[in-house]
Scaffold this motif. Structure first.
Motif, PDB file in Angstrom:
ATOM      1  N   ARG A 126       0.846  -1.200   0.000  1.00 61.60           N
ATOM      2  CA  ARG A 126       0.000   0.000   0.000  1.00 61.60           C
ATOM      3  C   ARG A 126       0.880   1.248   0.000  1.00 61.60           C
ATOM      4  NH1 ARG A 126      -3.271  -0.414   5.325  1.00 61.60           N
ATOM      5  NH2 ARG A 126      -1.373  -1.513   5.918  1.00 61.60           N
ATOM      6  N   THR A 127       0.487   2.257  -0.747  1.00 57.05           N
ATOM      7  CA  THR A 127       1.275   3.495  -0.730  1.00 57.05           C
ATOM      8  C   THR A 127       0.696   4.493   0.271  1.00 57.05           C
ATOM      9  OG1 THR A 127      -0.028   4.239  -2.597  1.00 57.05           O
ATOM     10  CG2 THR A 127       2.163   3.329  -3.082  1.00 57.05           C
ATOM     11  N   MET A 128      -0.600   4.287   0.640  1.00 58.77           N
ATOM     12  CA  MET A 128      -1.197   5.134   1.685  1.00 58.77           C
ATOM     13  C   MET A 128      -1.442   4.254   2.914  1.00 58.77           C
ATOM     14  SD  MET A 128      -1.490   8.259   0.694  1.00 58.77           S
ATOM     15  CE  MET A 128      -2.632   9.029   1.847  1.00 58.77           C
ATOM     16  N   ILE A 129      -0.846   4.627   4.040  1.00 58.47           N
ATOM     17  CA  ILE A 129      -1.025   3.867   5.277  1.00 58.47           C
ATOM     18  C   ILE A 129      -1.398   4.870   6.371  1.00 58.47           C
ATOM     19  CG2 ILE A 129       0.089   2.379   6.988  1.00 58.47           C
ATOM     20  CD1 ILE A 129       2.033   1.512   4.700  1.00 58.47           C
ATOM     21  N   ASP A 130      -2.548   4.646   7.022  1.00 55.38           N
ATOM     22  CA  ASP A 130      -3.023   5.594   8.044  1.00 55.38           C
ATOM     23  C   ASP A 130      -3.014   7.034   7.523  1.00 55.38           C
ATOM     24  OD1 ASP A 130      -3.664   3.753   9.897  1.00 55.38           O
ATOM     25  OD2 ASP A 130      -1.811   3.964  11.075  1.00 55.38           O
ATOM     26  N   ASN A 131      -3.475   7.204   6.296  1.00 55.43           N
ATOM     27  CA  ASN A 131      -3.535   8.526   5.650  1.00 55.43           C
ATOM     28  C   ASN A 131      -2.171   9.178   5.441  1.00 55.43           C
ATOM     29  OD1 ASN A 131      -6.346   8.509   5.430  1.00 55.43           O
ATOM     30  ND2 ASN A 131      -6.532   9.170   7.585  1.00 55.43           N
ATOM     31  N   ARG A 132      -1.131   8.386   5.466  1.00 58.24           N
ATOM     32  CA  ARG A 132       0.194   8.920   5.153  1.00 58.24           C
ATOM     33  C   ARG A 132       0.741   8.193   3.946  1.00 58.24           C
ATOM     34  NH1 ARG A 132       1.102  11.784   9.571  1.00 58.24           N
ATOM     35  NH2 ARG A 132       0.090  11.025  11.457  1.00 58.24           N
ATOM     36  N   ARG A 133       1.490   8.955   3.146  1.00 58.87           N
ATOM     37  CA  ARG A 133       2.038   8.365   1.930  1.00 58.87           C
ATOM     38  C   ARG A 133       3.403   7.746   2.239  1.00 58.87           C
ATOM     39  NH1 ARG A 133       0.594   8.242  -3.031  1.00 58.87           N
ATOM     40  NH2 ARG A 133      -1.080   9.740  -2.741  1.00 58.87           N
ATOM     41  N   ALA A 134       3.592   6.522   1.804  1.00 62.24           N
ATOM     42  CA  ALA A 134       4.894   5.864   1.979  1.00 62.24           C
ATOM     43  C   ALA A 134       5.915   6.509   1.051  1.00 62.24           C
ATOM     44  CB  ALA A 134       4.762   4.380   1.678  1.00 62.24           C
ATOM     45  N   SER A 135       7.139   6.730   1.550  1.00 60.62           N
ATOM     46  CA  SER A 135       8.168   7.321   0.694  1.00 60.62           C
ATOM     47  C   SER A 135       8.650   6.296  -0.322  1.00 60.62           C
ATOM     48  CB  SER A 135       9.322   7.887   1.521  1.00 60.62           C
ATOM     49  OG  SER A 135       9.565   7.127   2.669  1.00 60.62           O
ATOM     50  N   LYS A 136       8.622   5.035   0.058  1.00 63.64           N
ATOM     51  CA  LYS A 136       8.741   3.941  -0.915  1.00 63.64           C
ATOM     52  C   LYS A 136       8.063   2.752  -0.276  1.00 63.64           C
ATOM     53  CE  LYS A 136      12.313   1.107  -0.576  1.00 63.64           C
ATOM     54  NZ  LYS A 136      13.491   0.402  -0.991  1.00 63.64           N
ATOM     55  N   ALA A 137       7.937   1.662  -1.038  1.00 64.46           N
ATOM     56  CA  ALA A 137       7.188   0.519  -0.497  1.00 64.46           C
ATOM     57  C   ALA A 137       7.780   0.093   0.841  1.00 64.46           C
ATOM     58  CB  ALA A 137       7.232  -0.631  -1.492  1.00 64.46           C
ATOM     59  N   GLY A 138       6.939   0.070   1.857  1.00 70.45           N
ATOM     60  CA  GLY A 138       7.361  -0.427   3.165  1.00 70.45           C
ATOM     61  C   GLY A 138       7.994   0.600   4.067  1.00 70.45           C
ATOM     62  N   LEU A 139       8.167   1.828   3.599  1.00 67.62           N
ATOM     63  CA  LEU A 139       8.890   2.817   4.419  1.00 67.62           C
ATOM     64  C   LEU A 139       8.111   4.125   4.535  1.00 67.62           C
ATOM     65  CD1 LEU A 139      11.406   3.917   5.892  1.00 67.62           C
ATOM     66  CD2 LEU A 139      12.394   4.429   3.654  1.00 67.62           C
ATOM     67  N   LEU A 140       7.837   4.516   5.771  1.00 71.74           N
ATOM     68  CA  LEU A 140       7.253   5.838   6.027  1.00 71.74           C
ATOM     69  C   LEU A 140       8.267   6.641   6.823  1.00 71.74           C
ATOM     70  CD1 LEU A 140       4.522   3.686   6.510  1.00 71.74           C
ATOM     71  CD2 LEU A 140       3.556   5.932   6.087  1.00 71.74           C
ATOM     72  N   ARG A 141       8.924   7.545   6.136  1.00 74.79           N
ATOM     73  CA  ARG A 141       9.878   8.403   6.843  1.00 74.79           C
ATOM     74  C   ARG A 141       9.152   9.713   7.147  1.00 74.79           C
ATOM     75  NH1 ARG A 141      14.332   8.275   3.624  1.00 74.79           N
ATOM     76  NH2 ARG A 141      15.219   6.596   4.834  1.00 74.79           N
ATOM     77  N   ARG A 142       9.139  10.085   8.400  1.00 81.26           N
ATOM     78  CA  ARG A 142       8.299  11.225   8.795  1.00 81.26           C
ATOM     79  C   ARG A 142       9.113  12.292   9.497  1.00 81.26           C
ATOM     80  NH1 ARG A 142       3.677   9.382  12.537  1.00 81.26           N
ATOM     81  NH2 ARG A 142       3.175  11.587  12.373  1.00 81.26           N
ATOM     82  N   LYS A 143       8.837  13.540   9.095  1.00 76.31           N
ATOM     83  CA  LYS A 143       9.314  14.688   9.883  1.00 76.31           C
ATOM     84  C   LYS A 143       8.229  14.966  10.910  1.00 76.31           C
ATOM     85  CE  LYS A 143      12.200  17.739   7.118  1.00 76.31           C
ATOM     86  NZ  LYS A 143      12.203  17.382   5.699  1.00 76.31           N
ATOM     87  N   ILE A 144       8.606  15.166  12.152  1.00 76.62           N
ATOM     88  CA  ILE A 144       7.594  15.365  13.187  1.00 76.62           C
ATOM     89  C   ILE A 144       7.451  16.854  13.500  1.00 76.62           C
ATOM     90  CG2 ILE A 144       7.007  14.921  15.605  1.00 76.62           C
ATOM     91  CD1 ILE A 144       6.726  12.454  13.805  1.00 76.62           C
ATOM     92  N   ASN A 145       6.207  17.325  13.399  1.00 74.01           N
ATOM     93  CA  ASN A 145       5.888  18.656  13.895  1.00 74.01           C
ATOM     94  C   ASN A 145       4.932  18.465  15.074  1.00 74.01           C
ATOM     95  OD1 ASN A 145       4.968  21.171  14.464  1.00 74.01           O
ATOM     96  ND2 ASN A 145       4.596  21.757  12.316  1.00 74.01           N
ATOM     97  N   ALA A 146       5.494  18.527  16.287  1.00 78.67           N
ATOM     98  CA  ALA A 146       4.731  18.178  17.491  1.00 78.67           C
ATOM     99  C   ALA A 146       3.479  19.039  17.632  1.00 78.67           C
ATOM    100  CB  ALA A 146       5.616  18.317  18.717  1.00 78.67           C
ATOM    101  N   LYS A 147       3.536  20.290  17.131  1.00 83.44           N
ATOM    102  CA  LYS A 147       2.386  21.195  17.284  1.00 83.44           C
ATOM    103  C   LYS A 147       1.161  20.682  16.524  1.00 83.44           C
ATOM    104  CE  LYS A 147       5.110  25.322  18.047  1.00 83.44           C
ATOM    105  NZ  LYS A 147       6.151  25.829  17.155  1.00 83.44           N
ATOM    106  N   LYS A 148       1.407  19.915  15.470  1.00 83.77           N
ATOM    107  CA  LYS A 148       0.293  19.428  14.647  1.00 83.77           C
ATOM    108  C   LYS A 148      -0.324  18.150  15.201  1.00 83.77           C
ATOM    109  CE  LYS A 148       1.505  21.286  10.126  1.00 83.77           C
ATOM    110  NZ  LYS A 148       1.992  20.928   8.798  1.00 83.77           N
ATOM    111  N   GLN A 172      -2.229  15.788  17.854  1.00 81.93           N
ATOM    112  CA  GLN A 172      -3.137  15.863  19.004  1.00 81.93           C
ATOM    113  C   GLN A 172      -2.761  14.819  20.047  1.00 81.93           C
ATOM    114  OE1 GLN A 172      -6.916  15.513  17.099  1.00 81.93           O
ATOM    115  NE2 GLN A 172      -7.071  17.737  16.803  1.00 81.93           N
ATOM    116  N   ALA A 173      -2.316  13.667  19.564  1.00 82.42           N
ATOM    117  CA  ALA A 173      -1.932  12.588  20.480  1.00 82.42           C
ATOM    118  C   ALA A 173      -0.510  12.162  20.146  1.00 82.42           C
ATOM    119  CB  ALA A 173      -2.875  11.404  20.323  1.00 82.42           C
ATOM    120  N   ILE A 174       0.267  11.925  21.190  1.00 83.28           N
ATOM    121  CA  ILE A 174       1.677  11.588  20.985  1.00 83.28           C
ATOM    122  C   ILE A 174       1.891  10.096  21.264  1.00 83.28           C
ATOM    123  CG2 ILE A 174       4.047  12.047  21.751  1.00 83.28           C
ATOM    124  CD1 ILE A 174       3.119  14.578  20.687  1.00 83.28           C
TER     125      ILE A 174
END
Ligand SMILES: [Zn+2]
Length: 254
Positions: free
Chosen positions: A179-201, A203-205
């Protein structure tokens, strides 16, 4: 041959007994850091814990047994490394959930959405416990019941990134999530979600984000597909832990 421990993956007391053996063999201190819904919650710590240690955690969602079993299986096979590895290990953060095969705790809470406040006493106790520590690596072991293969999150900070290589470590062992969309996030490539975190955005940590924001240089969450065979999921979790620990030791030249 089928490993009989796999049939006991929801048996918390059995899990605890096996961890006690690991603690003895690897020279780790094993302590109760909280009591939750009638269960003792444990932490294992190396006597040499100092800067640059490793944080390993499983079982915050009780229906994700490849995490708890994989972490234990890895530890049972790595006494020698554990003796020299500065580490903190939380073998199962939601014992009630493990026993009852539930993502939630006994009060219907998703503990992995509670790190932004101090309403949950044992999550607060965890945060207090790790407060003095900085980690080179934090691993949070999970599973996804919608998963069609292995995927992982890498929270973006230290380079070089490891995510692509970790997916390749898993590839011979298991299908990689397509899947390229997982939990409403786009995978940067198959199997990998690399995320920059903006804590202000947020609601739950979740645990991993809390570690990333306050304690860890590198933070990964592994997600094996919980509808796949447990043995295969455990094998992938073990391989990924193994690779991350090996790389961290190599970088630190411990
Ligand atoms: Zn989970």
């Amino acid at each position: 041959m089928v490993d009989s421990t796999l049939f006991r993956s929801h048996d918390y007391q059995h899990l605890v007994r096996r961890w006690r053996k690991v603690a003895r063999a690897a020279g780790l201190q094993m302590n109760v850091f909280a009591q939750v819904s009638g269960y003792e919650v444990f932490v294992l710590v190396s006597p040499q814990l100092g800067p640059g240690g490793i944080y390993l955690s499983a079982g915050i969602h009780g229906d994700e047994t490849a995490g708890t079993e994989g972490l234990l299986r890895w530890a049972e096979s790595n006494h020698v490394i554990l003796r020299r590895l500065p580490c903190v290990i939380f073998p199962c953060l939601n014992p009630w959930g493990l026993v009852n095969n539930s993502r939630m705790d006994a009060n219907g809470r998703d503990l992995n959405r509670t790190f932004q406040h101090d309403h949950v006493p044992h999550i607060q106790a965890l945060k207090a416990f790790i407060k003095p520590h900085r980690f080179s690596l934090a691993l949070s072991l999970h599973e996804d019941y919608d998963g069609h293969g292995l995927y992982l999150y890498e929270l973006e900070r230290r380079t070089p990134f490891w995510g692509e290589d970790l997916v390749e470590i898993a590839r011979p062992l298991m299908a990689i999530e397509g899947r390229t969309m997982i939990d409403n996030r786009r995978a940067s490539k198959a199997g990998l979600l690399r995320r920059k975190i903006n804590a202000k955005k947020l609601q739950a940590i979740p645990e991993a984000v809390y570690l990333h924001l306050h304690h860890a240089e590198r933070t990964f969450t592994f997600e094996t597909p919980s509808e796949f065979a447990l043995e295969d999921r455990v094998r992938v979790q073990v391989a990924l832990i193994d690779e991350c620990v090996r790389r961290t030791l190599e970088e630190a030249r411990i």
